[in-house]
Structures are given as structure tokens and as C-alpha cells.
Design an enzyme around this catalytic site. Structure first.
Site, PDB file in Angstrom:
ATOM      1  N   GLU A 159      -2.662  -3.651  -6.171  1.00  0.00           N
ATOM      2  CA  GLU A 159      -3.386  -2.532  -5.560  1.00  0.00           C
ATOM      3  C   GLU A 159      -3.599  -1.413  -6.573  1.00  0.00           C
ATOM      4  OE1 GLU A 159      -2.711   0.604  -1.819  1.00  0.00           O
ATOM      5  OE2 GLU A 159      -1.046  -0.576  -2.616  1.00  0.00           O
TER       6      GLU A 159
ATOM      7  N   LYS B  29     -10.075  -1.148   2.355  1.00  0.00           N
ATOM      8  CA  LYS B  29      -8.944  -1.053   3.267  1.00  0.00           C
ATOM      9  C   LYS B  29      -9.388  -0.450   4.596  1.00  0.00           C
ATOM     10  CE  LYS B  29      -4.087   0.440   3.328  1.00  0.00           C
ATOM     11  NZ  LYS B  29      -3.031   1.172   2.593  1.00  0.00           N
TER      12      LYS B  29
ATOM     13  N   CYS C 218      -1.799  -3.304   0.824  1.00  0.00           N
ATOM     14  CA  CYS C 218      -0.554  -2.579   1.064  1.00  0.00           C
ATOM     15  C   CYS C 218       0.023  -2.942   2.434  1.00  0.00           C
ATOM     16  CB  CYS C 218      -0.788  -1.077   0.905  1.00  0.00           C
ATOM     17  SG  CYS C 218       0.721  -0.087   0.915  1.00  0.00           S
TER      18      CYS C 218
END
Length: 534
Positions: free
Chosen positions: A291, A355, A408
Site C-alpha cells: 500500500e 479504496k 489495508c
């Protein structure tokens, strides 16, 4: 054991509060990195006896009658979440001058809020409370419901659901494929609470026998899934993709330092990507970076794309986390996304995914205008915070590999495995757990990621800046990986691809059926319809 139960039931005042907090804190030993699941047997046995003693005046209203039980559950939850989430404070110490003031909110405030769910779970169970095994069925149903609510209310935060304590190893993870992590949570509470029945004798034989059968079924299904159930046919040797997981272990303070040499960080990733395979292995088809591994806006840096092209062979693909900027037109602020790029051997971006589920106070600020006026800002310094994508879509790679991208902590949400996941044949999780250092946090995160692989029936490709990076099969078994704090890379071969479970709906259905069955047992026990229950 009856004498011990009586002592716990009758304990009062400060000692009672301390015992409830201690029982919750002790349960954390069942979670990573410890994995001592037997700890929860003691914790939930004590909790049941404390609830037995949570009496109120008959003249009290409904809230008054349930308040003592709620207080016991809240204290238990407070101990559990403080002991299980204290490491969140480590993220605030990365920039201690700016965020050290918020340590009490992270270490005590968040657990105090999360503990409300456990207080409600116990209060709900108290409504159906009886002297027999029905009370542990009610407690299991209450925890199952409240853990599910914890995953969906506001932005949701289902971290360290009780069920993970019953899933320390792949043998004990497989039930999640059928009833999901929340279903395992409900059954886990029933099993962990069963020893409390020995303290009151009533319903002990029936309740403990049922708990033993459930635990045996849990293990039995795990053994079947791992060793007897048919597995996907292996891919032909020349069709098996080799994935390189790059774990640079870049210090988080350096990643946030505006004066840091960002090119040096970038070159560290390139160097690890370019190294020759070890032991004469095949070169990787897919190289994965963690990430936000690209330390600048990639689309504004053609030189970086050229360097990537120089590093990759023509038939290689790079998957990398980066911040994506989207121009919205004159007079409109730029939008920033926490994203994943897929880049081919020519240095061309061929796919991207943003995301969807952002971290509150980390990636965006709730009530931004009000809190900004109070001087509160995001932990991650992005102008205006990150924007959330409207939906998640597959990353379709050349060769027919379809990856379901999760950035994440998106991977901790069981109910978000929806939509295009029916067409996926692997999960992709890019994360940066360097925020949390060498604490239990990254280990807990990794366990939850492995359980998502089991739930969906899909292998998991997971790359983390500081660890734990791994290729995990559809049964939660680690094929290859790099531990927390290691620097380097690992090449792993994907031997087979799964078609997955299709959607979350079967698991959700079985979870609610489990809840209904537990409530039915509680009601039957309360009314004394079955011999030996009361």
C-alpha cells in the site's frame, strides 16, 4: 467448582469491576500473536458467573433491571479492547509532536465505545437468562448479534471479533467458509461459556455435551475441508503464475517525512523487484508492492514509469499501491484516492482500483469543517483527506487472473466481499502495517485476512510494507511468506485458482439461522420445556 462459582457470583463493588475487566483482558491471549484459545474458556466462564450475580431490584424498570448486566458486559469489553487494541497508539507516535495528545482517545476512548456492544450483548442475553444452559445460548446469540452490528454501524470496526479466538490455525478456520466469522463467534461464545454450567450444575450435562459436540464438529469439518474435500485441479506447470511479494520495511516516519529522499524509497522497491530468483526458480510473472509504496503521484512522474519499464521484462506485471490524484476542474479541489495500480512491462498503467472503505480520522475526517476548526486533522497528511471510491471492481490481469482488491483494513469486513467477487479467483490485499511497529496489531490483521480467504474460498495475495506478506491458499494455509520486520522478497507459485463461494449471502443466511437456533434454545430453556435444562 460450585464454591468458586458462588464466590464469583457474590463478589461486589470494586472487586467485581476489576474481575470483569481482568476476564476481558485475559481473553486477548486467544488472539495473535499468542493463539492460546483456551484462555477464553476461563474468561467466558467468569463472565457467565458475573452475569448470574448481576441482579437488580424487581421494582426497577426494564433499563434498571438490565443495567447491572450491561455494566458487567461493558467492563468485560473494556478490558478486552484495551488489552487487544492498545497498539493503535503506536500509530499516533509516528508523529508524536502532532498526535501524542490523542493517545488517551485511542487507547481508552475507542475501547470504551466498542465495549458498549458487549454491554448490549450481555443485557440482551439477560432478558432470556435462566438457570440452565439456555443462558449460555442467550449469551452466544447476544454476542453474535452485537459483533455483527459492530461490523456495520457507522463505518464499522469488527476487529478482533470473539470468533477469531477459536480460529488460531487452519484446522479451526474452515467453519468460517459455511457460517462466516460472525457465525463462528456465536458458536465460540457457546463453547467457551460451557464450563460455567459446572458451577451451577443445572443443565450441565446437556449443555456441556452440546458444547463438546459443537467443538468436535468444528474440528471435524476443519479436518474434512483440509484433508478429504476435493480441491481445485492444479494448473499446468507452465500456466502457474509466480508472484513476487516485495517487503521493503520502510520506516513509517521516513514515508511521512516531506524532506525524505522519495526517489531512494522508490529505488528500494525497484531493486528488490529486479533481483534474480533464488535457487534457480522461475522469474516472477507478477510483482507486488505494498500500500502507498509509490511515494509520489505516479501519473505526474513519467520518469518513474520509465524506471518501472526498465526494471520489468515485457511479460511482467507490477501491482503497486499509490496515491491517485483526480483533477476535478477549475476552482474545484483535487481529489485523492488510496489506490492500486497495475503496470505492464512497457510502463503503461493498464488497470487501477481505489479504496472504498476509508479509515476515519486516519484517511478522512468525519465532520471535517467542525473538527478542522478545533485543530484536529487526519493522521495521514493529504489535502482534504482521501476520497472514497463509489464501488470496488476486479483487477483483470493478462492471462485471465482476476483479483479482488482490498486495501489495508478493508479485508477485515466479512460483508464487503460482494459484487464482482463471484468472478474473482484470488483476493489481493495491499497494506502498510508499519504504522503499528512490532506490536500484536499486524499479527491480528494477518489472521483476519487469512479467515477472509477461507470464507470466500479464494487464495490470498497479501503484501505489507513491514510484514506480514504472504501467499495464502483458500484454506488459510501459508504457502510462502515474510515475517513482521523482515526486509526482502519472496517468490511463490500459485498452483491452483479457486472459483470462490460466489457471494456472502449463503454465509449470512447460515449465520442468522445459527442466531435463531440459539435464541430458540434460550427460550425453551427459560420455559423449562426440555428435561434437564432448568
Amino acid at each position: 467448582m460450585e464454591r468458586l462459582a458462588d464466590r464469583v457470583i457474590l463478589v461486589w463493588g470494586f472487586k467485581r469491576s476489576l474481575l470483569a475487566i481482568g476476564a476481558g483482558a485475559f481473553a486477548v491471549l486467544a488472539l495473535p500473536p499468542f493463539g492460546f484459545f483456551a484462555a477464553m474458556f476461563l474468561s467466558f466462564t467468569l463472565l457467565v458467573w458475573l452475569i448470574d450475580g448481576a441482579a437488580a431490584s424487581p421494582e426497577s424498570g426494564l433499563i434498571g433491571r438490565l443495567w447491572p448486566a450491561f455494566a458487567v458486559g461493558w467492563l468485560f469489553g473494556f478490558g478486552y479492547f484495551v488489552a487487544g487494541l492498545w497498539w493503535l497508539g503506536h500509530a499516533l507516535l509516528v508523529d508524536s509532536e502532532e498526535f501524542a495528545w490523542a493517545l488517551p482517545l485511542a487507547i481508552l476512548g475507542l475501547p470504551a465505545c466498542l465495549a458498549i456492544f458487549y454491554g448490549l450483548a450481555v443485557a440482551l442475553a439477560r432478558i432470556f437468562w435462566s438457570d440452565g444452559m439456555g443462558r449460555i445460548a442467550a449469551l452466544a446469540a447476544g454476542f453474535g448479534l452485537m459483533e455483527w452490528l459492530r461490523s456495520v454501524i457507522l463505518t464499522g470496526f469488527p476487529w478482533n471479533a470473539i470468533g477469531y479466538g477459536l480460529m488460531p490455525v487452519p484446522l479451526m478456520m474452515q467453519s468460517a467458509h459455511v457460517i462466516g466469522a460472525m457465525g463462528v463467534t456465536a458458536l465460540a461464545v457457546f463453547v467457551f461459556s460451557a464450563p460455567a454450567l459446572f458451577g451451577t450444575r443445572q443443565g450441565a450435562r446437556t449443555g456441556v455435551a452440546l458444547a463438546v459436540l459443537l467443538f468436535a464438529a468444528h474440528l471435524g469439518y476443519g479436518a474434512y475441508a483440509l484433508y478429504l474435500a476435493p480441491r481445485p485441479a492444479p494448473l499446468p506447470e507452465d500456466k502457474r503464475p509466480v508472484v513476487r511479494l516485495v517487503q521493503p520495511d520502510i520506516d513509517q516516519a521516513a514515508k511521512m517525512d516531506n524532506d525524505a529522499d522519495r526517489n531512494a524509497i522508490f529505488e528500494t522497491h525497484l531493486k528488490l523487484s529486479a533481483e534474480a530468483p533464488r535457487n534457480g526458480g522461475r522469474k516472477p510473472n507478477i510483482i507486488v508492492w505494498p500500500e502507498t509504496s509509490i511515494p509520489f503521484i505516479l501519473t505526474d512522474n513519467q520518469d518513474a514509469l520509465t524506471r518501472i519499464a526498465d526494471t520489468l521484462d515485457d511479460d511482467q506485471i507490477l501491482i503497486a499501491g499509490a496515491v491517485r490524484a483526480e483533477e476535478m476542474g477549475p476552482g474545484t479541489p483535487v481529489r485523492y484516492y488510496n489506490s492500486i495500480y497495475v503496470i505492464d512491462g512497457r510502463g503503461q498503467i493498464i488497470a487501477a482500483s481505489d479504496k472504498v472503505h476509508l479509515v476515519p480520522f486516519g484517511e478522512y475526517l468525519p465532520l471535517e469543517e467542525l473538527l478542522t476548526e478545533l485543530g484536529i486533522q487526519n493522521v495521514v497528511e493529504v489535502p482534504g483527506g482521501f476520497s472514497a471510491a463509489a464501488s470496488r471492481h476486479l483487477l483483470a490481469l493478462p492471462g485471465g487472473l482476476n483479483l479482488y482488491p482490498l486495501i489495508c483494513y478493508e479485508i477485515i469486513f466479512p460483508d464487503e466481499m460482494t459484487g464482482d467477487i463471484k468472478d474473482a479467483n484470488a483476493l489481493l490485499n495491499l497494506t502498510n502495517d508499519a504504522w503499528f511497529g512490532m506490536t500484536p496489531g499486524p499479527y491480528q490483521h494477518f489472521l483476519q485476512a487469512r479467515v477472509r480467504a477461507v470464507e470466500t474460498g479464494l487464495p490470498l495475495i497479501r503484501d505489507a510494507n513491514s510484514g506480514i506478506s504472504a501467499l495464502v491458499n483458500a484454506h488459510g494455509e501459508i504457502i510462502a511468506g515474510l515475517d513482521l520486520g523482515e526486509t526482502g522478497f519472496i517468490d511463490a507459485t500459485v498452483d491452483s485458482l479457486s472459483e470462490g463461494f460466489g457471494s456472502t449471502y449463503p454465509r449470512q443466511t447460515y449465520f442468522w439461522l445459527t442466531e435463531a437456533l440459539l435464541i430458540l434454545i434460550a427460550l425453551i430453556s427459560r420455559e423449562g420445556f426440555i428435561f434437564g435444562l432448568n
